[in-house]
Every structure is written in C-alpha cells, then in structure tokens.
Motif scaffolding. Structure first.
Motif, PDB file in Angstrom:
ATOM      1  N   MET A 159      42.742  41.088  47.102  1.00  0.00           N
ATOM      2  CA  MET A 159      41.797  41.551  46.086  1.00  0.00           C
ATOM      3  C   MET A 159      41.346  42.975  46.395  1.00  0.00           C
ATOM      4  O   MET A 159      41.445  43.442  47.535  1.00  0.00           O
ATOM      5  N   ASP A 163      36.071  44.633  44.076  1.00  0.00           N
ATOM      6  CA  ASP A 163      35.767  43.257  43.657  1.00  0.00           C
ATOM      7  C   ASP A 163      35.079  42.486  44.777  1.00  0.00           C
ATOM      8  O   ASP A 163      34.249  41.605  44.517  1.00  0.00           O
ATOM      9  N   GLY A 185      41.752  37.619  44.693  1.00  0.00           N
ATOM     10  CA  GLY A 185      42.360  38.284  43.554  1.00  0.00           C
ATOM     11  C   GLY A 185      43.044  37.276  42.648  1.00  0.00           C
ATOM     12  O   GLY A 185      43.102  36.080  42.948  1.00  0.00           O
ATOM     13  N   PRO A 186      43.605  37.733  41.536  1.00  0.00           N
ATOM     14  CA  PRO A 186      44.174  36.804  40.562  1.00  0.00           C
ATOM     15  C   PRO A 186      45.581  36.309  40.878  1.00  0.00           C
ATOM     16  O   PRO A 186      46.013  35.306  40.302  1.00  0.00           O
ATOM     17  N   ASP A 187      46.296  36.983  41.809  1.00  0.00           N
ATOM     18  CA  ASP A 187      47.724  36.683  42.010  1.00  0.00           C
ATOM     19  C   ASP A 187      48.057  36.407  43.470  1.00  0.00           C
ATOM     20  O   ASP A 187      47.515  37.048  44.369  1.00  0.00           O
ATOM     21  N   HIS A 232      36.345  31.893  43.374  1.00  0.00           N
ATOM     22  CA  HIS A 232      35.977  32.783  42.275  1.00  0.00           C
ATOM     23  C   HIS A 232      37.013  33.905  42.252  1.00  0.00           C
ATOM     24  O   HIS A 232      37.159  34.645  43.228  1.00  0.00           O
ATOM     25  N   LEU A 233      37.742  34.026  41.135  1.00  0.00           N
ATOM     26  CA  LEU A 233      38.848  34.980  41.072  1.00  0.00           C
ATOM     27  C   LEU A 233      38.427  36.274  40.378  1.00  0.00           C
ATOM     28  O   LEU A 233      37.851  36.253  39.291  1.00  0.00           O
ATOM     29  N   ALA A 234      38.729  37.394  41.032  1.00  0.00           N
ATOM     30  CA  ALA A 234      38.507  38.706  40.434  1.00  0.00           C
ATOM     31  C   ALA A 234      39.632  39.002  39.442  1.00  0.00           C
ATOM     32  O   ALA A 234      40.631  38.276  39.373  1.00  0.00           O
ATOM     33  N   THR A 235      39.472  40.074  38.692  1.00  0.00           N
ATOM     34  CA  THR A 235      40.441  40.350  37.615  1.00  0.00           C
ATOM     35  C   THR A 235      41.403  41.495  37.936  1.00  0.00           C
ATOM     36  O   THR A 235      42.428  41.640  37.271  1.00  0.00           O
ATOM     37  N   THR A 236      41.094  42.316  38.949  1.00  0.00           N
ATOM     38  CA  THR A 236      41.958  43.465  39.248  1.00  0.00           C
ATOM     39  C   THR A 236      43.278  42.993  39.836  1.00  0.00           C
ATOM     40  O   THR A 236      43.305  42.297  40.851  1.00  0.00           O
ATOM     41  N   ARG A 237      44.378  43.393  39.200  1.00  0.00           N
ATOM     42  CA  ARG A 237      45.712  42.988  39.656  1.00  0.00           C
ATOM     43  C   ARG A 237      46.326  44.064  40.550  1.00  0.00           C
ATOM     44  O   ARG A 237      46.160  45.257  40.302  1.00  0.00           O
TER      45      ARG A 237
END
Length: 246
Positions: A159, A163, A185-187, A232-237
């Motif tokens: 992440m 974030d 992070g999201p991935d 809790h997942l952040a959105t920045t890839r």
C-alpha cells in the motif's frame, strides 16, 4: 485534540503530523532531532505533557537482533511516561502478519512491541499495515547486480505510504480499539512480479529472476503477509502509483 507523534519527522510521521494539523489538531512531532530520546527517556515527559493520544511511529535503527532491545526499552519508557502524563490512547503502527514470522528478528521485535502495548496501562490501538510501495527500491537493492534482480515469489498486498498515514490518523483520532486494525492495498502480488512491474515502469532493462532464497522475504512462508477478509483496503493501486512516481 493534542497528539504527540513519536517518530514524527520520518516518512510516515511527518505526513501524519501534517494531516492532523490540517484537520485542526495540535500535533507535536517528537524525535531525536527535536530532543526526544526513547532509549534514555530524555525529553519524553515534556513531549507528552498535555497529550491525549500518543502515536508511536518510531523505528529501530537496525533490523537485526538489536531491534528487540530497541523496542523493549522504547516501549517501556514511552508507556511509563504516558501513564505519568495521563495519556488516554497509545497507538502503534505495526506490520500485517508480524506474529507469523518468528524467523525474522525485526518481526519478532515488532511483535514484542505489540505485546508490551497490550500489557501496558493505557487504552491502545494497533494499526497493522502491509509493505509500503515506497520500500520497493530497498527490496530491489537487496539481491541485485547490473544484469539481474533476484526476488522470491512471496505474496504481499502493498500500500501507499499516504494510505498508511490516513489509516493511522483515522484510528488515532477515534476511540481506542483495544485491538488490531489491518490495512492493506487493493491488490496482491508475488514479490517477483512486483519487481518486474517496477523495473518496467522505470525503463530498467534488468531481468527479474525468481529465487525463493533471495532477500529478507525469502524467510516468509505462505500468505502470512497478506491480510484476512477483515482488512481495510486502500484504493491506490501500485501500477498507477509507480507510473506516476517515475
């Protein structure tokens, strides 16, 4: 609200201070450069005076066995000073899966830090984050030469530091969790794939070789660094971040 940010001049700490200040809080950075020494306790009482919350972002200067002594001594001093000052919330930034990798000295040291916090006299929150995007340069340097970068296939869910900052600020300005919040992070990426993405974004022609004996993360087995479904997942890839950063 007045908050003291231990390690408040570092990568995460300086951003936490900035974000808290923007939100109207009184955020005091505390570090060696501001006259606060966690190992001797010098300057701690003054730094914590009047603070409702302490955010502990201090890091050990080494990642070896000496980090155990650093976190033991610093937490003992910080918890004692916090109790004297009447601090009502102690927050620590830790690592997802930190208690699942005892073969790494630094992870054992951070797990000890968490344990001391839980056993301490003050209501607490632990924010466990995954690996930061910004640390990929260091990871790439551990086992590389002019032609190749050797990385294990260890799965991580990294992440952005920004974030992490947002997660720490949200927890620190709320009620104590009395437990852990995992953020990521999201991935999910195998580390060697993340290396290839990074080199490609930089126009670096070196080849990434999968080597499950290479670097610190070679000691990690399975998916222990990937958070569970409660995270809790952040959105920045990462692909977006690395293309903008380079």
């Amino acid at each position: 609200m007045k908050l003291t940010v231990i390690g408040g001049t570092g990568l995460i700490g300086s951003q936490v201070v900035g974000k808290l200040t923007e939100a109207g809080h009184e955020a005091l950075p505390a570090a060696l450069s501001t006259g606060v020494d966690l190992l001797t306790g010098k300057g701690l009482d003054a730094a914590l005076e009047g603070a409702e919350t302490v955010i502990n972002l201090a890091n050990s200067p080494t990642f070896d066995e000496a980090s155990l002594d650093f976190f033991r001594t610093s937490m003992d001093n910080l918890l004692a000073a916090g109790a004297t000052a009447g601090v009502r919330h102690q927050v620590v930034l830790s690592i997802v899966g930190v208690d699942q990798v005892p073969q790494l000295d630094y992870y054992r040291a951070k797990a000890l830090q968490e344990q001391l916090l839980r056993q301490g006299p003050t209501p607490y929150s632990i924010v466990r984050a995954t690996q930061f995007f910004e640390f990929m340069d260091a990871v790439l340097s551990w086992s590389s030469d002019a032609q190749t970068v050797r990385l294990p296939a260890t799965r991580i869910q990294p992440m952005a530091a920004a974030d992490v900052v947002a997660a720490v600020v949200e927890v620190a300005t709320g009620a104590p969790l009395g437990g852990i919040r995992n953020v990521a992070g999201p991935d999910v990426f195998p580390l060697e794939e993340l290396g290839r993405i990074t080199l490609a974004a930089r126009g670096d022609a070196r080849t990434v070789v999968t080597d499950d004996q290479a670097g610190m993360f070679a000691a990690v087995e399975g998916d222990v660094l990937v958070p569970g479904p409660d995270a809790h997942l952040a959105t920045t890839r990462y692909r977006d971040w690395v293309s903008e950063a380079h």
